[in-house]
Design a protein around this motif. Sequence first.
Motif, mmCIF file in Angstrom:
data_model
loop_
_atom_site.group_PDB
_atom_site.id
_atom_site.type_symbol
_atom_site.label_atom_id
_atom_site.label_comp_id
_atom_site.label_asym_id
_atom_site.label_seq_id
_atom_site.Cartn_x
_atom_site.Cartn_y
_atom_site.Cartn_z
ATOM 1 N N GLU A 120 51.592 13.028 224.423
ATOM 2 C CA GLU A 120 50.865 14.377 224.497
ATOM 3 C C GLU A 120 51.643 15.523 224.039
ATOM 4 O OE1 GLU A 120 47.681 14.912 224.966
ATOM 5 O OE2 GLU A 120 47.421 12.678 225.203
ATOM 6 N N GLY A 121 53.012 15.311 224.494
ATOM 7 C CA GLY A 121 54.045 16.580 224.174
ATOM 8 C C GLY A 121 54.357 16.752 222.877
ATOM 9 N N ALA A 122 54.538 15.744 222.309
ATOM 10 C CA ALA A 122 55.131 15.451 220.808
ATOM 11 C C ALA A 122 54.332 15.978 219.938
ATOM 12 C CB ALA A 122 55.301 13.846 220.378
ATOM 13 N N THR A 123 54.892 16.772 218.675
ATOM 14 C CA THR A 123 54.196 17.366 217.607
ATOM 15 C C THR A 123 54.685 16.436 216.588
ATOM 16 O OG1 THR A 123 55.711 19.079 217.430
ATOM 17 C CG2 THR A 123 53.825 19.528 219.038
ATOM 18 N N MET A 124 53.599 16.920 215.596
ATOM 19 C CA MET A 124 54.104 16.197 214.292
ATOM 20 C C MET A 124 54.999 17.343 213.581
ATOM 21 S SD MET A 124 52.632 13.491 213.683
ATOM 22 C CE MET A 124 51.954 13.065 212.279
ATOM 23 N N ALA A 125 55.193 18.449 213.807
ATOM 24 C CA ALA A 125 56.082 19.497 213.236
ATOM 25 C C ALA A 125 57.589 19.163 213.869
ATOM 26 C CB ALA A 125 55.564 20.825 213.816
ATOM 27 N N GLY A 151 48.717 7.216 214.608
ATOM 28 C CA GLY A 151 49.231 6.283 213.754
ATOM 29 C C GLY A 151 50.644 6.090 213.913
ATOM 30 N N LEU A 152 51.093 7.207 213.807
ATOM 31 C CA LEU A 152 52.786 7.197 214.111
ATOM 32 C C LEU A 152 53.239 6.565 215.411
ATOM 33 C CD1 LEU A 152 55.548 7.853 212.926
ATOM 34 C CD2 LEU A 152 55.390 10.346 213.487
ATOM 35 N N TYR A 153 52.751 6.957 216.417
ATOM 36 C CA TYR A 153 52.812 6.187 217.853
ATOM 37 C C TYR A 153 52.601 4.960 217.580
ATOM 38 C CZ TYR A 153 52.586 5.965 222.790
ATOM 39 O OH TYR A 153 52.928 5.387 223.989
#
Length: 171
Positions: free
Chosen positions: A44-49, A71-73
Amino acid sequence: MSLSALAPHRPAAAEDGRKGQIRQANEAAILRAAEQVFARAGFEGATMAEIAEQAGLPKANLHYYFGGKKGLYEAVLATVLRDWLTPTDAITAEADPREALSRYVRAKMALSRERPAASQVFANELLHGAPVVGELLRSELHRLVAQKAAVIEGWIAAGRMAPVDSTHLSL
Protein backbone atom coordinates in the motif's frame (compact mmCIF):
# COMPACT_ATOMS: atom_id res chain seq x y z
CA MET A 1 -0.19 -17.34 -9.01
CA SER A 2 1.23 -20.81 -9.62
CA LEU A 3 4.67 -22.35 -9.34
CA SER A 4 4.90 -22.09 -13.12
CA ALA A 5 4.45 -18.35 -12.68
CA LEU A 6 7.73 -18.31 -10.78
CA ALA A 7 9.66 -18.20 -14.03
CA PRO A 8 11.04 -14.76 -14.83
CA HIS A 9 8.52 -12.37 -16.39
CA ARG A 10 8.85 -12.47 -20.18
CA PRO A 11 6.71 -11.07 -22.98
CA ALA A 12 4.94 -13.42 -25.38
CA ALA A 13 7.08 -12.39 -28.33
CA ALA A 14 10.67 -13.64 -28.28
CA GLU A 15 13.34 -10.98 -28.16
CA ASP A 16 16.96 -11.31 -29.12
CA GLY A 17 20.19 -9.39 -29.20
CA ARG A 18 20.71 -6.00 -27.67
CA LYS A 19 17.00 -5.26 -27.22
CA GLY A 20 16.58 -8.43 -25.14
CA GLN A 21 19.64 -7.58 -23.03
CA ILE A 22 18.30 -4.09 -22.34
CA ARG A 23 14.92 -5.53 -21.37
CA GLN A 24 16.53 -8.04 -19.00
CA ALA A 25 18.70 -5.35 -17.41
CA ASN A 26 15.72 -3.01 -17.00
CA GLU A 27 13.50 -5.73 -15.53
CA ALA A 28 16.25 -6.77 -13.11
CA ALA A 29 16.78 -3.16 -11.99
CA ILE A 30 13.04 -2.67 -11.51
CA LEU A 31 12.65 -5.91 -9.54
CA ARG A 32 15.61 -5.05 -7.27
CA ALA A 33 14.24 -1.57 -6.61
CA ALA A 34 10.69 -2.85 -6.10
CA GLU A 35 11.88 -5.48 -3.63
CA GLN A 36 13.53 -2.73 -1.57
CA VAL A 37 10.57 -0.35 -1.72
CA PHE A 38 7.94 -3.03 -1.02
CA ALA A 39 10.04 -4.26 1.93
CA ARG A 40 10.25 -0.78 3.42
CA ALA A 41 6.82 0.62 2.57
CA GLY A 42 4.62 -2.44 2.00
CA PHE A 43 2.33 -2.83 -0.98
CA GLU A 44 0.00 0.00 0.00
CA GLY A 45 2.77 2.46 0.84
CA ALA A 46 4.93 1.77 -2.19
CA THR A 47 4.58 4.01 -5.21
CA MET A 48 5.55 3.36 -8.78
CA ALA A 49 7.28 6.74 -8.82
CA GLU A 50 9.52 5.79 -5.89
CA ILE A 51 10.32 2.40 -7.43
CA ALA A 52 11.15 4.05 -10.76
CA GLU A 53 13.39 6.58 -9.04
CA GLN A 54 15.24 3.87 -7.13
CA ALA A 55 15.60 1.81 -10.33
CA GLY A 56 16.88 4.84 -12.22
CA LEU A 57 14.29 4.37 -14.95
CA PRO A 58 11.23 6.27 -16.15
CA LYS A 59 7.97 5.27 -14.47
CA ALA A 60 6.60 4.35 -17.90
CA ASN A 61 9.11 1.46 -18.05
CA LEU A 62 7.59 -0.09 -14.93
CA HIS A 63 4.14 0.01 -16.51
CA TYR A 64 5.49 -1.28 -19.84
CA TYR A 65 7.24 -4.29 -18.29
CA PHE A 66 4.83 -5.14 -15.44
CA GLY A 67 1.51 -3.44 -16.20
CA GLY A 68 1.06 -1.75 -12.85
CA LYS A 69 1.89 -1.93 -9.17
CA LYS A 70 -0.02 -5.19 -8.61
CA GLY A 71 1.74 -6.88 -11.53
CA LEU A 72 5.09 -5.65 -10.26
CA TYR A 73 4.34 -6.85 -6.73
CA GLU A 74 3.35 -10.27 -8.08
CA ALA A 75 6.61 -10.40 -10.09
CA VAL A 76 8.62 -9.53 -6.96
CA LEU A 77 6.90 -12.28 -4.97
CA ALA A 78 7.36 -14.74 -7.83
CA THR A 79 11.06 -13.89 -7.99
CA VAL A 80 11.46 -14.31 -4.23
CA LEU A 81 9.66 -17.65 -4.22
CA ARG A 82 11.56 -18.91 -7.27
CA ASP A 83 14.87 -17.98 -5.65
CA TRP A 84 13.84 -19.58 -2.35
CA LEU A 85 12.54 -22.78 -3.94
CA THR A 86 15.41 -23.39 -6.35
CA PRO A 87 17.62 -24.81 -3.56
CA THR A 88 15.03 -27.56 -2.97
CA ASP A 89 16.16 -29.07 -6.29
CA ALA A 90 19.08 -30.61 -4.34
CA ILE A 91 16.67 -32.68 -2.24
CA THR A 92 16.20 -35.82 -4.33
CA ALA A 93 15.96 -39.49 -3.39
CA GLU A 94 19.29 -40.21 -5.10
CA ALA A 95 21.18 -37.41 -3.37
CA ASP A 96 23.41 -37.82 -0.35
CA PRO A 97 21.27 -36.44 2.52
CA ARG A 98 24.16 -34.63 4.23
CA GLU A 99 25.29 -32.97 1.02
CA ALA A 100 21.78 -32.13 -0.22
CA LEU A 101 20.62 -30.65 3.07
CA SER A 102 23.90 -28.78 3.58
CA ARG A 103 23.64 -27.29 0.09
CA TYR A 104 20.00 -26.36 0.74
CA VAL A 105 20.72 -24.69 4.09
CA ARG A 106 23.77 -22.81 2.71
CA ALA A 107 21.73 -21.52 -0.22
CA LYS A 108 18.85 -20.39 2.02
CA MET A 109 21.23 -18.67 4.46
CA ALA A 110 23.01 -16.90 1.60
CA LEU A 111 19.69 -15.65 0.23
CA SER A 112 18.66 -14.34 3.64
CA ARG A 113 22.00 -12.62 4.10
CA GLU A 114 22.25 -11.18 0.59
CA ARG A 115 18.59 -10.18 0.20
CA PRO A 116 17.00 -9.37 3.55
CA ALA A 117 14.38 -7.26 1.78
CA ALA A 118 13.12 -10.38 0.01
CA SER A 119 12.40 -12.01 3.36
CA GLN A 120 10.65 -8.88 4.54
CA VAL A 121 8.43 -8.66 1.44
CA PHE A 122 7.40 -12.29 1.87
CA ALA A 123 6.81 -11.89 5.62
CA ASN A 124 4.67 -8.79 4.99
CA GLU A 125 2.65 -10.73 2.42
CA LEU A 126 1.98 -13.45 4.98
CA LEU A 127 1.17 -10.97 7.75
CA HIS A 128 -1.47 -9.43 5.50
CA GLY A 129 -3.17 -12.78 4.97
CA ALA A 130 -1.21 -13.84 1.86
CA PRO A 131 -3.62 -12.22 -0.63
CA VAL A 132 -1.31 -12.91 -3.58
CA VAL A 133 0.43 -16.16 -2.63
CA GLY A 134 -2.22 -17.73 -0.39
CA GLU A 135 -3.67 -20.11 -2.96
CA LEU A 136 -0.17 -21.12 -4.04
CA LEU A 137 0.75 -21.89 -0.41
CA ARG A 138 -2.35 -24.04 0.00
CA SER A 139 -1.97 -25.94 -3.26
CA GLU A 140 1.24 -26.27 -5.27
CA LEU A 141 3.65 -25.26 -2.52
CA HIS A 142 1.91 -27.64 -0.13
CA ARG A 143 2.46 -30.44 -2.68
CA LEU A 144 6.13 -29.47 -3.10
CA VAL A 145 6.65 -29.61 0.68
CA ALA A 146 4.97 -33.04 0.75
CA GLN A 147 7.24 -34.27 -2.08
CA LYS A 148 10.41 -33.10 -0.34
CA ALA A 149 9.18 -34.50 2.99
CA ALA A 150 8.65 -37.87 1.27
CA VAL A 151 12.26 -37.80 0.06
CA ILE A 152 13.45 -37.12 3.60
CA GLU A 153 11.19 -39.88 4.96
CA GLY A 154 12.76 -42.20 2.39
CA TRP A 155 16.23 -41.27 3.58
CA ILE A 156 15.16 -41.94 7.18
CA ALA A 157 13.55 -45.28 6.31
CA ALA A 158 16.72 -46.33 4.47
CA GLY A 159 18.83 -45.44 7.51
CA ARG A 160 20.59 -42.67 5.57
CA MET A 161 19.77 -40.05 8.21
CA ALA A 162 18.42 -39.73 11.74
CA PRO A 163 14.68 -39.40 12.27
CA VAL A 164 13.39 -35.82 12.09
CA ASP A 165 10.08 -34.08 11.39
CA SER A 166 10.46 -34.13 7.63
CA THR A 167 7.74 -31.57 6.89
CA HIS A 168 9.38 -28.88 9.01
CA LEU A 169 12.84 -29.72 7.73
CA SER A 170 11.97 -29.68 4.04
CA LEU A 171 11.15 -25.99 3.71
